[in-house]
Design a protein around this motif. Structure first.
Motif, mmCIF file in Angstrom:
data_model
loop_
_atom_site.group_PDB
_atom_site.id
_atom_site.type_symbol
_atom_site.label_atom_id
_atom_site.label_comp_id
_atom_site.label_asym_id
_atom_site.label_seq_id
_atom_site.Cartn_x
_atom_site.Cartn_y
_atom_site.Cartn_z
ATOM 1 N N VAL A 157 0.853 -1.172 0.000
ATOM 2 C CA VAL A 157 0.000 0.000 0.000
ATOM 3 C C VAL A 157 0.900 1.236 0.000
ATOM 4 O O VAL A 157 1.776 1.367 0.855
ATOM 5 C CB VAL A 157 -0.941 0.017 1.219
ATOM 6 N N VAL A 158 0.699 2.081 -0.983
ATOM 7 C CA VAL A 158 1.441 3.339 -1.093
ATOM 8 C C VAL A 158 0.419 4.447 -1.353
ATOM 9 O O VAL A 158 -0.417 4.325 -2.250
ATOM 10 C CB VAL A 158 2.469 3.287 -2.239
ATOM 11 N N ASN A 159 0.477 5.512 -0.547
ATOM 12 C CA ASN A 159 -0.468 6.627 -0.682
ATOM 13 C C ASN A 159 -1.922 6.155 -0.712
ATOM 14 O O ASN A 159 -2.717 6.584 -1.534
ATOM 15 C CB ASN A 159 -0.152 7.467 -1.918
ATOM 16 N N ASN A 160 -2.262 5.236 0.183
ATOM 17 C CA ASN A 160 -3.615 4.684 0.311
ATOM 18 C C ASN A 160 -4.101 3.950 -0.930
ATOM 19 O O ASN A 160 -5.306 3.838 -1.152
ATOM 20 C CB ASN A 160 -4.613 5.773 0.716
ATOM 21 N N GLU A 161 -3.191 3.487 -1.757
ATOM 22 C CA GLU A 161 -3.555 2.665 -2.909
ATOM 23 C C GLU A 161 -2.833 1.330 -2.801
ATOM 24 O O GLU A 161 -1.649 1.273 -2.468
ATOM 25 C CB GLU A 161 -3.196 3.356 -4.224
ATOM 26 N N LEU A 162 -3.567 0.262 -3.111
ATOM 27 C CA LEU A 162 -3.022 -1.093 -3.071
ATOM 28 C C LEU A 162 -2.424 -1.430 -4.426
ATOM 29 O O LEU A 162 -3.065 -1.236 -5.460
ATOM 30 C CB LEU A 162 -4.143 -2.093 -2.744
ATOM 31 N N TYR A 163 -1.198 -1.931 -4.438
ATOM 32 C CA TYR A 163 -0.533 -2.330 -5.678
ATOM 33 C C TYR A 163 -0.466 -3.840 -5.737
ATOM 34 O O TYR A 163 -0.271 -4.503 -4.717
ATOM 35 C CB TYR A 163 0.873 -1.733 -5.750
ATOM 36 N N ALA A 164 -0.627 -4.382 -6.948
ATOM 37 C CA ALA A 164 -0.549 -5.827 -7.165
ATOM 38 C C ALA A 164 0.264 -6.085 -8.422
ATOM 39 O O ALA A 164 0.212 -5.314 -9.380
ATOM 40 C CB ALA A 164 -1.952 -6.417 -7.323
ATOM 41 N N ALA A 165 1.019 -7.188 -8.408
ATOM 42 C CA ALA A 165 1.834 -7.568 -9.572
ATOM 43 C C ALA A 165 1.663 -9.053 -9.817
ATOM 44 O O ALA A 165 1.427 -9.834 -8.906
ATOM 45 C CB ALA A 165 3.304 -7.239 -9.320
ATOM 46 N N GLY A 166 1.776 -9.445 -11.090
ATOM 47 C CA GLY A 166 1.665 -10.856 -11.439
ATOM 48 C C GLY A 166 1.582 -11.044 -12.935
ATOM 49 O O GLY A 166 1.824 -10.124 -13.720
ATOM 50 N N ASN A 167 1.207 -12.226 -13.323
ATOM 51 C CA ASN A 167 1.126 -12.584 -14.739
ATOM 52 C C ASN A 167 -0.293 -12.290 -15.233
ATOM 53 O O ASN A 167 -1.106 -13.182 -15.381
ATOM 54 C CB ASN A 167 1.499 -14.051 -14.924
ATOM 55 N N PHE A 168 -0.593 -11.012 -15.462
ATOM 56 C CA PHE A 168 -1.905 -10.611 -15.977
ATOM 57 C C PHE A 168 -1.723 -9.462 -16.962
ATOM 58 O O PHE A 168 -0.692 -8.788 -16.968
ATOM 59 C CB PHE A 168 -2.865 -10.217 -14.847
ATOM 60 N N THR A 169 -2.720 -9.271 -17.802
ATOM 61 C CA THR A 169 -2.660 -8.192 -18.800
ATOM 62 C C THR A 169 -3.817 -7.211 -18.667
ATOM 63 O O THR A 169 -3.808 -6.180 -19.327
ATOM 64 C CB THR A 169 -2.670 -8.767 -20.230
ATOM 65 N N ALA A 170 -4.804 -7.541 -17.837
ATOM 66 C CA ALA A 170 -5.954 -6.647 -17.686
ATOM 67 C C ALA A 170 -6.677 -6.958 -16.381
ATOM 68 O O ALA A 170 -6.552 -8.039 -15.820
ATOM 69 C CB ALA A 170 -6.914 -6.810 -18.851
ATOM 70 N N SER A 171 -7.444 -5.975 -15.930
ATOM 71 C CA SER A 171 -8.389 -6.163 -14.849
ATOM 72 C C SER A 171 -9.751 -5.803 -15.425
ATOM 73 O O SER A 171 -10.035 -4.623 -15.657
ATOM 74 C CB SER A 171 -8.051 -5.260 -13.664
ATOM 75 N N GLY A 172 -10.542 -6.822 -15.722
ATOM 76 C CA GLY A 172 -11.784 -6.579 -16.433
ATOM 77 C C GLY A 172 -11.470 -6.031 -17.809
ATOM 78 O O GLY A 172 -10.684 -6.597 -18.547
ATOM 79 N N ALA A 173 -12.010 -4.874 -18.137
ATOM 80 C CA ALA A 173 -11.756 -4.248 -19.435
ATOM 81 C C ALA A 173 -10.586 -3.267 -19.393
ATOM 82 O O ALA A 173 -10.213 -2.701 -20.415
ATOM 83 C CB ALA A 173 -13.008 -3.528 -19.916
ATOM 84 N N THR A 174 -9.979 -3.076 -18.218
ATOM 85 C CA THR A 174 -8.885 -2.117 -18.075
ATOM 86 C C THR A 174 -7.544 -2.799 -18.309
ATOM 87 O O THR A 174 -7.185 -3.711 -17.569
ATOM 88 C CB THR A 174 -8.890 -1.488 -16.663
ATOM 89 N N PRO A 175 -6.784 -2.370 -19.320
ATOM 90 C CA PRO A 175 -5.450 -2.952 -19.533
ATOM 91 C C PRO A 175 -4.523 -2.605 -18.366
ATOM 92 O O PRO A 175 -4.366 -1.438 -18.016
ATOM 93 C CB PRO A 175 -4.957 -2.293 -20.816
ATOM 94 N N CYS A 176 -3.993 -3.623 -17.740
ATOM 95 C CA CYS A 176 -3.034 -3.478 -16.633
ATOM 96 C C CYS A 176 -2.010 -4.588 -16.813
ATOM 97 O O CYS A 176 -2.236 -5.712 -16.371
ATOM 98 C CB CYS A 176 -3.714 -3.626 -15.281
ATOM 99 N N VAL A 177 -0.915 -4.296 -17.463
ATOM 100 C CA VAL A 177 0.067 -5.327 -17.781
ATOM 101 C C VAL A 177 1.050 -5.500 -16.635
ATOM 102 O O VAL A 177 1.843 -4.616 -16.338
ATOM 103 C CB VAL A 177 0.812 -4.992 -19.088
ATOM 104 N N MET A 178 0.960 -6.629 -15.948
ATOM 105 C CA MET A 178 1.876 -7.086 -14.920
ATOM 106 C C MET A 178 1.788 -6.328 -13.594
ATOM 107 O O MET A 178 2.167 -6.837 -12.564
ATOM 108 C CB MET A 178 3.319 -7.066 -15.419
ATOM 109 N N ILE A 179 1.288 -5.106 -13.595
ATOM 110 C CA ILE A 179 1.175 -4.335 -12.357
ATOM 111 C C ILE A 179 -0.068 -3.441 -12.432
ATOM 112 O O ILE A 179 -0.392 -2.905 -13.484
ATOM 113 C CB ILE A 179 2.453 -3.493 -12.091
ATOM 114 N N ALA A 180 -0.761 -3.342 -11.297
ATOM 115 C CA ALA A 180 -1.973 -2.524 -11.232
ATOM 116 C C ALA A 180 -2.085 -1.923 -9.831
ATOM 117 O O ALA A 180 -1.454 -2.391 -8.885
ATOM 118 C CB ALA A 180 -3.205 -3.373 -11.534
ATOM 119 N N ARG A 181 -2.913 -0.888 -9.721
ATOM 120 C CA ARG A 181 -3.164 -0.274 -8.417
ATOM 121 C C ARG A 181 -4.667 -0.140 -8.211
ATOM 122 O O ARG A 181 -5.407 0.147 -9.146
ATOM 123 C CB ARG A 181 -2.468 1.075 -8.290
#
Length: 170
Positions: free
Chosen positions: A1-25
């Motif tokens: 958690v940085v600046n009240n946002e949760l960060y996640a990393a892994g083998n993914f390219t999207a969250s739903g319809a939002t492109p998020c390659v390998m890392i998302a917040r």
């Protein structure tokens, strides 16, 4: 958690319809990309995140991120990606953490100047090994040991993964 946002990393390219390659917040309402994302992600690869020197550090199996050449290790300062250089070509960083003010990385990592047996320490200006490193693979196979996690407890650094020897300890 940085600046009240949760960060996640892994083998993914999207969250739903939002492109998020390998890392998302997670901003509290939805997942958002972190910068322009990674250029190359190996299938089935593991990724790691930590916070070091005011930046989010991403480790994984990639050769570029956000248009910046990076050998498995990069940092996000809130507006742009930059590489943390110094690992040997083909690095795949699967574990990362901070310990005693230094960045610790593990996985398929070595230094051009010296073998470090799958774990290295970055003090902000130079890379070095940590003791004799890790050897052996519990689950077999021809690849070396795998490091999946680092954590600290009461001032000591602990590593988790598929290995049977850490230095001289079995």
């Amino acid at each position: 958690v940085v600046n009240n946002e949760l960060y996640a990393a892994g083998n993914f390219t999207a969250s739903g319809a939002t492109p998020c390659v390998m890392i998302a917040r997670w901003d509290g309402a939805s997942w958002q990309p972190v910068g322009p994302g990674s250029g190359v992600v190996s299938a089935g690869s593991q990724a790691c995140l930590t916070f070091y020197n005011g930046a989010i550090v991403l480790g994984g199996a990639f050769t570029s991120i956000g248009g910046v050449a990076a050998n498995g290790l990069a940092q996000w300062n809130g507006s742009q990606w930059s590489a943390i250089n110094g690992l040997s070509a083909g690095a795949s960083v699967t574990a990362c953490s901070t310990f005693n003010g230094a960045l610790i990385v593990g996985g398929k990592v070595n230094l051009p100047s010296q073998p470090v047996n799958y774990v290295a320490l970055w003090n902000g200006s130079i890379w070095s090994g940590i003791g004799p490193g890790y050897t052996g693979k519990v689950l077999g196979g021809s690849a070396g040991p795998s490091l999946f996690a680092f954590d600290t407890f009461q001032g000591d650094l602990y590593a988790g993964g598929d290995f049977f020897r850490a230095g001289s300890r079995v």
